[in-house]
Design an enzyme around this catalytic site. Structure first.
Site, PDB file in Angstrom:
ATOM      1  N   CYS A 109       3.606   1.755  -3.237  1.00 25.41           N
ATOM      2  CA  CYS A 109       3.985   1.299  -4.561  1.00 25.41           C
ATOM      3  C   CYS A 109       2.618   0.616  -5.232  1.00 25.41           C
ATOM      4  O   CYS A 109       2.767   0.598  -6.405  1.00 25.41           O
ATOM      5  CB  CYS A 109       5.355   0.252  -4.624  1.00 25.41           C
ATOM      6  SG  CYS A 109       6.884   1.124  -4.210  1.00 25.41           S
ATOM      7  N   GLU A 134      -0.488  -0.266   3.465  1.00 24.15           N
ATOM      8  CA  GLU A 134      -0.610  -0.478   2.114  1.00 24.15           C
ATOM      9  C   GLU A 134      -0.696  -2.169   2.154  1.00 24.15           C
ATOM     10  O   GLU A 134      -0.387  -2.696   3.186  1.00 24.15           O
ATOM     11  CB  GLU A 134       0.966  -0.502   1.517  1.00 24.15           C
ATOM     12  CG  GLU A 134       1.073  -1.031   0.126  1.00 24.15           C
ATOM     13  CD  GLU A 134       2.379  -0.567  -0.447  1.00 24.15           C
ATOM     14  OE1 GLU A 134       3.288   0.047   0.182  1.00 24.15           O
ATOM     15  OE2 GLU A 134       2.536  -0.666  -1.874  1.00 24.15           O
ATOM     16  N   ASN A 171       2.649   8.233  -6.169  1.00 17.60           N
ATOM     17  CA  ASN A 171       3.565   7.591  -4.762  1.00 17.60           C
ATOM     18  C   ASN A 171       4.770   7.936  -4.997  1.00 17.60           C
ATOM     19  O   ASN A 171       5.427   9.288  -4.798  1.00 17.60           O
ATOM     20  CB  ASN A 171       3.458   6.113  -4.579  1.00 17.60           C
ATOM     21  CG  ASN A 171       3.976   5.847  -3.531  1.00 17.60           C
ATOM     22  OD1 ASN A 171       4.010   6.340  -2.461  1.00 17.60           O
ATOM     23  ND2 ASN A 171       4.944   4.725  -3.486  1.00 17.60           N
ATOM     24  N   GLU A 172       5.889   7.243  -5.070  1.00 21.44           N
ATOM     25  CA  GLU A 172       7.280   7.475  -5.345  1.00 21.44           C
ATOM     26  C   GLU A 172       7.850   7.751  -6.819  1.00 21.44           C
ATOM     27  O   GLU A 172       8.378   7.116  -7.294  1.00 21.44           O
ATOM     28  CB  GLU A 172       8.329   6.408  -4.722  1.00 21.44           C
ATOM     29  CG  GLU A 172       8.080   6.252  -3.313  1.00 21.44           C
ATOM     30  CD  GLU A 172       9.072   5.296  -2.427  1.00 21.44           C
ATOM     31  OE1 GLU A 172       9.561   4.323  -3.185  1.00 21.44           O
ATOM     32  OE2 GLU A 172       9.377   5.295  -1.373  1.00 21.44           O
TER      33      GLU A 172
HETATM   34  O1  AHR Z   1       6.464   0.782   2.494  1.00 21.12           O
HETATM   35  C1  AHR Z   1       6.992   0.037   1.515  1.00 21.12           C
HETATM   36  C2  AHR Z   1       7.254   0.710   0.298  1.00 21.12           C
HETATM   37  O2  AHR Z   1       8.431   1.688   0.368  1.00 21.12           O
HETATM   38  C3  AHR Z   1       6.173   1.594  -0.287  1.00 21.12           C
HETATM   39  O3  AHR Z   1       5.240   0.749  -1.058  1.00 21.12           O
HETATM   40  C4  AHR Z   1       7.040   2.309  -1.141  1.00 21.12           C
HETATM   41  O4  AHR Z   1       6.342   3.643  -1.486  1.00 21.12           O
HETATM   42  C5  AHR Z   1       8.285   2.558  -0.508  1.00 21.12           C
HETATM   43  O5  AHR Z   1       9.459   2.332  -1.364  1.00 21.12           O
END
Ligand code: AHR
Length: 654
Positions: A243, A50, A374-375
């Site tokens: 994220c 990321e 994602n989340e």
């Molecule tokens: O890994 C950091 C963050 O942790 C990521 O962006 C997210 O998916 C999680 O909350």
């Protein structure tokens, strides 16, 4: 004493010695190589990338100039005019003719002295003595002036450590490419553009790259950092997050189509980690997308990893705006996913396949899976996911989908999503756990009781978060706890198909989230203890799981012992991974059943140390794997496990 009595005493003393050897342990460990309990997927151990902690711009993407196209919110952030010589800089916007890269700098040079503008890089530029650097710029000479520009790189005292020059000789936008060799190694250098002659000049896309990128690709990636990824031999690479996929709101979401094609046409946006944590605010954090989806696919191919792109399904980060697109407006998100499959796999006759080919890769990238969201959580996710998946599956039947189970490995959100996704027969459910080390030690049996015939698990983001705030928390305690937990993932490889630690990279002077797997500055990098644990699991994966037990029970925490065993069929080797999470040394007798052994030499890799140990730029391998050899006695091995240790043992089979 006659010889029989002597022999009797010798035997007794041998027996006593052997009893003594094994007396420190209650465990007799048994591995039965004839019983396969699970098949391990080639994707089992992967990496999560990321753009957080300056992982892309300022990190993996080797560009040294910050804000090269003047598109940051403050257009001259990263740049400094040396005004004393007269002259000025004006930022102009030509959005009518170039919507993706509207701004450029107009420099007016007055008087007889040169005008200098300096770029500070990403908290400095890492320059290496003897290496070549490629400078490029788009420029235009508005008044007919001589147009000489000198480009130099300087150290903190202003000493030149590399220089080149060129003439802006065209009234139209033109790209200039030059190179020079550095005469010194400097961690935090700066680059100066010295415009020598009075006149009016326009400049844009001011760029400086080391020539020595990964595979020497122009405008490519940092070689040392890619090498660290390649050394893991990851089964997959997840990108671009995290994220960042969702964005703080939908306008700030990751849109892959804006990250491909010519770099000067990729529209820069702010990085969501720029302002996410007030205590780690990073106002100069933007996404140039020089590292975009084409480069991610290429990276995956280079390091032998299956690509796993994660796409937005019409939902922004639920911790921020929680904006969701209405269902009747979701089509563009679906189309992005369908077009991505064409970009990765389509023939060169198709629109997106043609673009891939024009970027240098006519062959397909062999995309077989994608993440949807994602989340994300709640019924709004399930609703969008259902529409999204149905439409994409109809057009792209070979693709497997990774779905979100939210932010936590338990609780209301997780239970709801886990239930709904299993009802929908999800291919893969992405579970995230950032938890204290004890959680990892206590959850080594997490998957022992999962339904074997239902959706598979992708442990998509995990890391043990030890004590410590505002610092690199990657201690041996964290890594050892993860190793213990990972034996549980491996033992349950029929349920867990994929796993990745998160996040991957962190820049020492500009991070927002810790712990991380790999840390770097402008010239150096090092792996945390977790990095080596990931590497050891991935490099010693094996193809099938076989049982390793003590008193017929799995080793998942009793007496602080954790273990898994696999067989690498090609190498014909048994691989045992074993963690002693106690402060006592442990000695065990290991019996290997069900197969003969080829030789009595056994290779062992050990990591151990005090729980608080961590690596650093100064001491990059304070804790790292150490190799040794041991000898078997027939099919028995006496293994001694130092306090707080992790061992990988490889035994050659007949
Ligand atoms: O890994 C950091 C963050 O942790 C990521 O962006 C997210 O998916 C999680 O909350």
């Amino acid at each position: 004493m006659n010889k029989y009595i002597r022999l009797f005493f010798i035997k007794i003393s041998f027996l006593l010695i052997s009893i003594n050897c094994f007396s420190q342990s209650d465990h007799k460990l048994v591995v039965d190589v004839s019983k396969t309990t699970a098949t391990i997927q080639p994707t089992m151990w992967g990496i999560f990338f990321e753009d957080i902690n300056l992982a892309a711009d300022g990190g993996l993407y080797a560009e040294l100039v910050k804000n090269r196209s003047f598109e940051f919110a403050q257009p001259l952030m990263g740049w400094k005019e040396q005004k004393q010589n007269g002259g000025s800089v004006l930022i102009l916007n030509r959005s009518n003719e170039n919507a993706a890269n509207p701004r450029f700098a107009r420099i007016t040079v007055k008087g007889s002295k040169p005008f200098v503008i300096t770029n500070e890089g990403f908290r400095g530029m890492g320059i290496r003595e003897g290496n070549s650097y490629i400078f490029s710029i788009w420029a235009k000479n508005n008044a007919i002036a001589q147009g000489k520009v000198t480009v130099n790189v300087t150290d903190s005292s202003g000493n030149k450590i590399g220089e080149t020059s060129f003439i802006i000789d065209s009234k139209n936008w033109k790209k200039y490419n030059l190179s020079f060799q550095a005469t010194a190694t400097v961690l935090k250098a700066k680059m100066n553009l010295q415009l020598e002659n009075p006149g009016i000049y326009d400049i844009d896309m001011v760029s400086l790259f080391p020539k020595d990128t990964w595979k020497e690709r122009p405008g490519g990636l940092r070689k040392d950092l890619v090498q660290m990824l390649a050394d893991i031999k990851p089964g997959f690479i997840r990108f671009p997050g995290g994220c960042i996929v969702e964005g703080r709101d939908l306008t700030n979401r990751y849109q892959w189509k804006k990250t491909v094609g010519n770099v000067e046409d990729r529209q820069l946006i702010v990085n969501r980690w720029n302002m996410e944590f007030a205590s780690r605010s990073t106002p100069d954090y933007f996404q140039s997308f020089g590292l975009g989806f084409y480069e991610y696919f290429l990276l995956a191919e280079d390091i032998g990893a299956s690509p796993l792109p994660i796409l937005n399904c019409g939902m922004a980060c639920q911790f921020n705006s929680a904006e969701a697109v209405t269902l009747d407006a979701i089509q563009p998100y679906i189309q992005d996913a369908i077009d991505l499959v064409e970009f990765a796999n389509g023939s060169v006759q198709t629109k997106w396949g043609k673009l891939r080919a024009s970027m240098g890769h006519p062959k397909p990238f062999n995309l077989t899976m994608m993440g949807v969201g994602n989340e994300n959580w709640g019924p709004q996710y399930i609703e969008r996911l259902a529409v999204f998946t149905k439409a994409v599956r109809a057009k792209c039947p070979g693709i497997k989908f990774v779905n979100s189970s939210g932010t936590d490995p338990s609780g209301e959100r997780f239970d709801f999503l886990n239930g709904e996704l299993r009802k929908m027969n999800a291919d893969l459910i992405d579970e995230h756990y950032y938890r204290p080390p004890e959680w990892f030690l206590q959850n080594a049996k997490r998957y022992d009781h999962y339904d074997r015939g239902s959706s598979k698990v992708f442990a998509g983001e995990y890391a043990a978060h030890g004590p410590g705030n505002g610092e690199n928390k990657s201690t041996w305690l964290c890594a050892m706890s993860e190793a213990a937990f990972m034996t549980g993932l491996e033992r349950n490889a029929d349920v867990v198909s994929m796993a990745s630690y998160a996040p991957l990279f962190a820049y020492v002077d500009g991070w927002q989230w810790a712990p991380d797997l790999i840390w770097f500055d402008n010239l150096h990098s090092y792996g945390t203890p977790e990095y080596y644990v990931q590497q050891l699991f991935s490099n010693n994966k094996g193809d099938v799981v076989v049982p390793i037990t003590s008193n017929d029970s799995v080793l998942a925490g009793t007496d602080s012992l954790y273990a898994s065993a696999t067989v690498d069929k090609k190498a014909n080797e048994l691989i045992i991974k074993i963690v002693n999470a106690s402060r006592q040394e442990d000695v065990h007798q290991l019996d290997i059943k069900g197969v003969g052994l080829k030789e009595n030499k056994v290779s062992v890799i050990t990591m151990n140390g005090a729980l608080t140990i961590r690596n650093s730029l100064e001491n990059p391998t304070l804790i790292a794997p150490v190799s040794s050899m041991m000898e078997m006695d027939k099919d028995k091995l006496r293994i001694s496990l130092p306090p707080y240790s992790f061992k990988v043992i490889r035994v050659k089979l007949m």
